[in-house]
Design a protein around this motif. Structure first.
Motif, PDB file in Angstrom:
ATOM      1  N   VAL A  65     -20.626 -32.842 -10.967  1.00 34.44           N
ATOM      2  CA  VAL A  65     -20.339 -33.844  -9.940  1.00 34.44           C
ATOM      3  C   VAL A  65     -21.569 -34.094  -9.070  1.00 34.44           C
ATOM      4  N   LEU A 321     -18.714 -38.232  -3.907  1.00 33.07           N
ATOM      5  CA  LEU A 321     -18.987 -37.268  -4.976  1.00 33.07           C
ATOM      6  C   LEU A 321     -19.665 -36.012  -4.433  1.00 33.07           C
ATOM      7  N   GLY A 325     -18.273 -32.272  -4.796  1.00 34.03           N
ATOM      8  CA  GLY A 325     -19.062 -31.185  -5.373  1.00 34.03           C
ATOM      9  C   GLY A 325     -19.173 -29.990  -4.442  1.00 34.03           C
TER      10      GLY A 325
END
Length: 344
Positions: A65, A321, A325
């Motif tokens: 990610v 994102l 992550g």
């Protein structure tokens, strides 16, 4: 999906190498001698062998990610925090009592407006401005359709038609920080005596004109059955909207030549000023529609409603994102500490 930095997508090729490294480390580790303080720990470790692989697996997903986030991806999404507002400006002058549009122009306009609200997506805010000889906010922009319907049912007709005032009031609602003052535009700037604790009104904000129709977060839907008789010049107000990129969609209601047998000596003012209303729509990048019957009026409102829906846009989702992550990294760490007492 597109990427602003596509060269960083190649970093994801390193992920299989991490998997291979993990497998190699497992084989190399062998069976070292360990001392356990409790046989229960040994029993749990042997009964759930899959658990030892969960934290590394979550960490690998986090790396994937984050590698994707490094490439700054773009996705076509509808942002829940992107507000879209429509200002509904409706004529309530005395000419709206005429019955050439059945049962009356006002009743037909009210029913069409309520149908428009019913068909409009619920995540669009709608404000209501009424105008006759003056213009006022009948309902501030809201997603509460019941409040809007109540405001529409409470219309009271008045003398005069100030179309330009209605546009200015709509803009003042859409851009509260621009210092748009209808009173100053109508009567000129006025100097008021102020006490020690009184705050001075903010001056009108200088704006840099943008392309007409380029402001996608708001639109004005204007309905009128006559022509301007007072207030700010209609085209001057339209230019203010055009400079801010706000589209004005105009609906002309009634007959162009005015109702037959119009009394009170006001026949000329009860005629639809189509040239001006068309120019308002043209200047601002909007559309003009003429509705001579109640059915045509409902059709126009339905058509506009389908085009005024929230538009999806290409938006960078790097932050989303990156946050995902980071959350996965924390989850992998927490699981490792919870199950093994260390970061495995």
């Amino acid at each position: 999906m597109k990427f602003l930095w596509p060269q960083y997508v190649w970093s994801m090729l390193a992920l299989p190498l991490l998997v291979a490294l993990y497998v190699w480390l497992l084989r190399r580790r062998g069976k070292p001698a360990l001392r356990y303080s409790s046989l229960q720990v040994v029993h749990e470790a042997s009964s759930r062998p899959w658990r030892r692989h969960v934290p590394p697996a979550v960490l690998f997903v986090a790396c994937a990610v984050l590698s994707l986030a490094a490439a700054r991806p773009l996705a076509t999404v509808t942002l829940p925090w992107a507000r879209t507002s429509i200002m509904l400006a409706m004529d309530v002058s005395l000419s709206m009592r005429v019955s050439d549009v059945k049962p009356t122009r006002l009743a037909a306009a009210q029913e069409a407006a309520k149908l428009f609200l019913h068909d409009l997506p619920k995540n669009i805010e709608v404000g209501l401005v009424t105008f006759a000889g003056s213009a006022q906010v009948a309902q501030a922009a809201t997603m509460d359709r019941e409040s809007l319907v109540s405001a529409i049912d409470a219309f009271q007709m008045q003398y005069g038609t100030a179309i330009g005032n209605a546009i200015v009031v709509c803009l003042a609602e859409l851009f509260p920080d621009d210092g748009i003052n209808l009173g100053d535009m109508t009567f000129g700037p006025r100097q008021k005596a102020r006490g020690r604790d009184e705050k001075q009104a903010a001056p009108a904000k200088e704006i840099k004109p943008v392309a007409p129709g380029s402001y996608g977060s708001a639109a004005i839907l204007l309905l009128s059955d006559g022509r301007r008789t007072t207030g700010v010049d209609t085209l001057e107000a339209a230019k203010m909207a055009a400079d801010r990129g706000v589209r004005i969609h105009v609906v002309g209601l009634g007959t162009v030549d005015g109702p037959v047998g119009a009394g009170d000596g006001l026949a000329i003012y009860m005629q639809l000023d189509e040239p001006t209303l068309r120019e308002v729509a043209r200047m601002t990048g909007g559309e003009y529609h003429h509705a001579g019957t109640a059915e045509e009026l409902r059709t126009v409102y339905q058509g506009l409603g389908s085009r005024l829906e929230v538009q999806t846009r290409e938006t960078e989702i790097t932050a989303l994102l990156a946050l995902t992550g980071a959350a996965l990294v924390l989850a992998a760490t927490a699981l490792s500490l919870l199950w093994y007492g260390r970061i495995a």
